[in-house]
Write a protein that holds these residues in place. Structure first.
Motif, short mmCIF file in Angstrom:
data_model
loop_
_atom_site.label_atom_id
_atom_site.label_comp_id
_atom_site.label_asym_id
_atom_site.label_seq_id
_atom_site.Cartn_x
_atom_site.Cartn_y
_atom_site.Cartn_z
N GLN A 90 4.16 13.39 -13.89
CA GLN A 90 5.20 13.13 -13.25
C GLN A 90 4.06 11.87 -12.25
OE1 GLN A 90 8.99 14.46 -14.00
NE2 GLN A 90 8.08 16.66 -13.82
N GLU A 91 3.87 12.17 -11.34
CA GLU A 91 2.86 11.77 -10.32
C GLU A 91 2.01 10.89 -10.33
OE1 GLU A 91 3.61 14.36 -7.03
OE2 GLU A 91 2.04 14.10 -7.30
N ARG A 92 1.48 11.13 -12.03
CA ARG A 92 0.60 9.82 -12.36
C ARG A 92 1.82 9.17 -13.23
NH1 ARG A 92 -3.81 12.51 -16.64
NH2 ARG A 92 -3.70 10.19 -17.19
N GLU A 93 2.44 9.01 -13.86
CA GLU A 93 3.62 7.98 -13.98
C GLU A 93 3.60 7.02 -13.23
OE1 GLU A 93 6.58 9.66 -16.76
OE2 GLU A 93 7.84 7.71 -16.17
N ALA A 94 4.31 7.69 -12.47
CA ALA A 94 4.45 7.29 -10.70
C ALA A 94 3.93 5.90 -10.28
CB ALA A 94 5.42 7.64 -10.13
N PHE A 95 3.12 6.67 -10.69
CA PHE A 95 1.13 5.82 -10.32
C PHE A 95 0.93 4.54 -10.93
CE2 PHE A 95 -2.58 4.92 -10.65
CZ PHE A 95 -3.84 4.56 -9.48
N ASP A 96 1.63 5.14 -12.44
CA ASP A 96 0.81 3.13 -13.37
C ASP A 96 2.08 2.67 -13.48
OD1 ASP A 96 0.29 2.53 -15.41
OD2 ASP A 96 0.47 4.59 -17.47
N LEU A 97 3.34 3.20 -13.10
CA LEU A 97 4.18 2.26 -13.14
C LEU A 97 4.67 1.41 -11.39
CD1 LEU A 97 6.44 4.01 -16.04
CD2 LEU A 97 4.43 2.40 -16.35
N PHE B 45 -0.53 8.71 -4.51
CA PHE B 45 -0.01 10.43 -4.68
C PHE B 45 -1.82 10.89 -4.27
CE2 PHE B 45 3.18 9.15 -7.57
CZ PHE B 45 4.42 9.74 -7.25
N THR B 46 -1.75 10.71 -2.54
CA THR B 46 -2.50 11.81 -1.72
C THR B 46 -3.20 12.92 -2.54
OG1 THR B 46 -1.88 11.69 -0.08
CG2 THR B 46 -2.86 9.59 -0.06
N ASP B 47 -4.17 12.82 -2.35
CA ASP B 47 -4.64 14.32 -2.57
C ASP B 47 -4.17 14.98 -3.89
OD1 ASP B 47 -5.36 14.84 -0.55
OD2 ASP B 47 -3.78 15.76 0.49
N HIS B 48 -3.72 13.63 -4.66
CA HIS B 48 -3.86 14.10 -6.56
C HIS B 48 -4.83 14.66 -6.94
CE1 HIS B 48 -2.40 13.46 -10.29
NE2 HIS B 48 -1.34 13.84 -10.14
N PRO B 49 -5.36 15.71 -8.16
CA PRO B 49 -6.77 15.97 -8.30
C PRO B 49 -6.96 14.66 -9.38
CG PRO B 49 -4.50 17.50 -9.50
CD PRO B 49 -3.97 16.46 -8.44
N ASN C 28 0.68 -1.16 0.03
CA ASN C 28 -0.09 -0.26 0.26
C ASN C 28 0.78 0.97 -0.27
OD1 ASN C 28 -2.42 -1.52 0.76
ND2 ASN C 28 -1.89 -1.71 2.02
N PRO C 29 1.76 1.25 -0.84
CA PRO C 29 2.97 2.52 -1.14
C PRO C 29 1.71 4.05 -1.30
CG PRO C 29 2.61 1.10 -3.17
CD PRO C 29 1.91 0.82 -2.55
N ALA C 30 2.13 4.64 -0.09
CA ALA C 30 1.02 6.74 -0.27
C ALA C 30 2.39 7.33 -0.54
CB ALA C 30 0.13 6.58 0.01
N VAL C 31 2.53 8.15 -1.04
CA VAL C 31 2.77 9.80 -0.97
C VAL C 31 1.64 10.72 -1.14
CG1 VAL C 31 4.77 10.76 -1.67
CG2 VAL C 31 5.31 8.14 -1.78
#
Lengths: 588, 216
Positions: free
Chosen positions: A114-121, A126-130, A98-101
């Motif tokens: 870039q955060e979406r990419e890290a989520f994807d791969l 990423f909490t509070d990401h829109p 359950n990684p969350a940043v």
């Protein structure tokens, strides 16, 4: 500028005792921040310490290799000051389950993709990401492919060279060992017929969400339509897709959809040896192969230390080649911007004519027109053949300046160009920095930030050239700045051709394989599209543990929606043309 | 400049003064000559190879010499699909759909290593190892990327293929619709509807994936 680092060091650790600690791992120079305090630290860095430019966000999977080691994900941030200077590297660590940043997008909107990419791969939330959706792969794809324990269907071994390619091994066609004969895999119990895809809903929901504010101010009740441009569309410069929500002809929301050319550069890169990756960097931004080579060579040379210092002649060759690449890339960009404006192909033909002459030089020197694979750690692969340097000198003193003036004369004051470009797709300097724009995009918005001057590398300090800057931040200025930059590049090459010393083109022998010490390095250069960076983590073995590309085309797209909202659909095409994306780099 | 086609069928005696204007020929020859000099490729760039394709269409290499400069962005107006670059799983449904939309007779050229067999990115999890696993390919052009000269050579091979078409013996029965190629679906991985049975069998006892025999 490098002297500033120790002073900052004191303030940062003193300011956040126990929260920010210096990274003590061997070969690492950043700071480790406590997970829950990241936003707080970033706020201070941005507002008080001037680190307002978030260049790169990426994740690393530190999967335990031995039993006593700990497994965790690390998210690495590279921050810069928009006034210049070297990087501040922050890292946060999160468990693999359950990684969350906390998301930095509210502070630095440039982190969004870039955060979406890290989520994807990697599957890091990423909490509070829109807008947390997959970006490169499609919704519904099984697994997070960059995790070290995720195996692709054609997986053979962890690292190259594969044993079966070695003497005694038997090479086979891998598709013969797959039940469907293709590069596919399916989870246990999967039933293809009862399965129903729901991939597009998330995208359209996101479109409507970002339109919510607009709806409220609109007093006329109108019906909005969703239009998809691409992925097969002549003006998207490849396989790029935009989902556009329109009110009449006005854009009210726009979401770029990418991944149609995601060819798993980073996953393959982590399996390759260090030198193996050089030809792969060519295929990132395939118009500017030599600049990509440059960035990757710098990153690995940083890790190699004294062994990787290029010779003087090699530095000159590198600069000449990189600047010629910039000229050819900008010529291409101008030609195709005019294409997007509707001047179908005629201006491009003028631009391509000059580009062909530069490609001749690349072909003579490197052996290939586009995929040059020319840089080596500590130099370049071979010297200029006879007569090529003279030819370059001829081009940059006689032909190219004349031809750039010609383009200038034909296009710059053309009425259609002016009316369609001026005031379109405006980005203010503050916005440009916030959105981590790079290269011509940033400088056309009035931010005189050029990595060649702000954080000098190679021998750029020895050359006399100006950082081109324009102040309106519209499409027209982005066109003008490319002309300016061509002129500056011509100046640099003129000086380099005159001063190039004799000597070796490579330090040591051309190695089949290099071994680099453990550590991390971020090599960045000012590529034609913007700051192209390579984040390499080595664990002392022959293959990089992490190989990440900070792709300017990809990050420049973050502000596309911002630039397009309120304009007409025909302008979207022009704005996209002015960003000058190359899909190989956007999707990697 | 390519040579003008020799339309005459051997064995007919045409007076020398009429030769410039009169030809006795077959329907096949005149059809094929017309088609070979007006191949309209689809303006369809995927990756790096597309740049070389554009270069081939530009001034120095000039596709117009072969009657092929009319690049159409719409599949419904084109005869030739140049698959110019890496085919990814995410893009594949669109490519198959575009192929289905092209009118018959149609040709496909796999330009470059990636389109032919996956190329340097073959092992990638999002890369299709050769577009011919999904749509039929007529000509493969090697290279990474192929130079414009290589592309032109490939196009000339397409022309040669067109020359051999027999319009009466091989012609498709136009009373029947063309069978479209089933469009792949994006699932947990790309799913080719033709593979349903294999997949169902394969996932019964465990995940379906490649199993490589151990190296001795």
């Amino acid at each position: 500028m490098t002297e500033m680092a120790p002073a900052q060091e004191g303030t940062l650790e003193a300011r956040f005792p126990g929260v920010v600690t210096h990274d003590e791992r061997k070969g690492y120079e950043g700071y480790i921040v406590q997970l829950d305090k990241l936003t707080e630290v970033a706020q201070v860095l941005r507002d008080d310490l001037g680190y307002d430019f978030l260049s790169s966000v990426t994740a690393v999977d530190y999967l335990a290799q031995k039993e006593d080691e700990e497994s965790y994900f690390e998210v690495v941030y590279h921050l810069y000051k928009s006034t210049g200077g070297s990087a501040l590297v922050l890292a946060v660590q999160t468990p693999r389950d359950n990684p969350a940043v906390p998301s930095l997008t509210p502070l630095y909107p440039g982190a969004e993709f870039q955060e979406r990419e890290a989520f994807d791969l990697y599957g890091i939330d990423f909490t509070d990401h829109p807008d947390m959706r997959r970006i490169l792969m499609w919704e519904g794809f099984e697994g997070f492919p960059m995790r070290k324990d995720w195996k692709e269907p054609y997986f053979e071994e962890d690292v190259k060279p594969f044993a079966n390619r070695w003497p005694g091994g038997q090479v086979y066609r891998i598709e013969d060992h797959n039940p469907v004969g293709k590069n596919n895999q399916y989870p246990q119990g999967f039933d293809p017929e009862s399965w129903s895809p729901a991939i597009e809903d998330a995208l359209y929901d996101s479109l409507r969400r970002s339109n919510a504010e607009y709806d409220e101010i609109e007093d006329l009740d109108t019906e909005q339509v969703i239009v998809n441009l691409g992925p097969q569309h002549p003006s998207t410069h490849g396989v790029f897709r935009m989902a556009v929500l329109m009110d009449g002809e006005t854009i009210v929301a726009l979401k770029p959809v990418m991944g149609y050319l995601h060819r798993n550069h980073e996953k393959i890169g982590e399996r390759n040896t260090f030198l193996h990756n050089m030809p792969f960097t060519d295929r990132l931004d395939y118009i500017t192969s030599l600049s990509n080579n440059f960035g990757y060579a710098l990153a690995v040379e940083k890790l190699m230390g004294a062994k990787g210092v290029p010779t003087e002649r090699a530095e000159y060759i590198r600069v000449i080649m990189a600047e010629l690449t910039r000229i050819s890339s900008h010529l291409w960009a101008i030609g195709f911007l005019l294409n997007d404006l509707g001047a179908f192909f005629t201006p491009s033909l003028y631009a391509i004519e000059e580009r062909e002459l530069l490609l001749d030089i690349f072909e003579a020197t490197t052996g290939s027109r586009m995929m040059n694979n020319y840089f080596r750690f500590g130099g370049v692969a071979r010297d200029f053949p006879e007569g090529v340097l003279e030819r370059i000198g001829e081009l940059v003193t006689e032909r190219l300046p004349r031809k750039v003036d010609e383009l200038d004369r034909y296009l710059t004051n053309n009425e259609i160009v002016r009316t369609r470009c001026e005031g379109i797709g405006v980005l203010s300097p503050d916005e440009a920095i916030e959105y981590s724009m790079a290269g011509p995009m940033l400088r056309a918005s009035g931010v005189p930030y050029d990595v060649r001057r702000a954080d000098p590398y190679s021998i750029y300090e020895q050359f006399d050239f100006d950082v081109a800057v324009r102040y309106h931040g519209d499409v027209y200025d982005r066109y003008l700045i490319r002309l300016d930059e061509i002129r500056q590049s011509i100046r640099i090459v003129q000086q380099a051709v005159e001063r190039i010393p004799d000597g070796d083109f490579l330090t040591g022998k051309n190695p089949y394989q290099v071994r680099v010490p453990a550590g991390e390095a971020f090599g960045r250069v000012e590529g034609p599209k913007g700051e192209i960076g390579f984040y390499v983590v080595s664990n002392g073995k022959a293959n990089p543990w992490r190989y990440h590309v900070r792709a300017p085309s990809f990050i420049n797209l973050t502000a596309l929606e911002k630039m397009c909202i309120g304009s007409k659909v025909a302008d979207v095409v022009v704005v996209l043309g002015s960003v000058d994306i190359i899909l190989g780099e956007v999707d990697r | 400049m390519t040579e003008t086609p020799n339309l005459n069928t051997e064995g007919y005696d045409i007076s020398p003064e009429a030769r410039a204007n009169v030809a006795i020929t077959t329907i096949d020859k005149i059809f094929n000559a017309g088609r070979r000099y007006s191949v309209w490729p689809m303006m369809f760039g995927l990756a790096c190879c597309a740049i070389e394709m554009i270069s081939a269409a530009a001034g120095r290499y000039d596709l117009a010499r072969f009657g092929m400069e009319v690049l159409r962005p719409s599949p419904r107006q084109s005869d030739l699909m140049i698959v110019s670059g890496t085919v990814t799983k995410k893009m594949l449904p669109q490519i198959v759909r575009l192929y289905n939309q092209m009118p018959d007779p149609k040709y496909v050229m796999a330009m470059g290593a990636c389109a032919s067999g996956g190329g340097p990115f073959k092992e990638g999890y999002n890369v299709v190892s050769g577009v011919d696993k999904y749509i039929p390919v007529d000509v493969y052009v090697p290279g990474c990327p192929p130079t414009p000269q290589a592309l032109l050579h490939g196009l000339m091979k397409i022309q040669e293929k067109i020359d051999t078409e027999k319009h009466f013996t091989n012609f498709r029965d136009r009373t029947k619709p063309i069978e479209p190629i089933p469009v792949p679906i994006l699932g947990p991985d790309i799913i080719d509807p033709r593979d349903y049975e294999t997949i169902k069998d394969g996932v019964k006892s465990g995940p379906l994936t490649t199993v490589i025999p151990a190296v001795e």
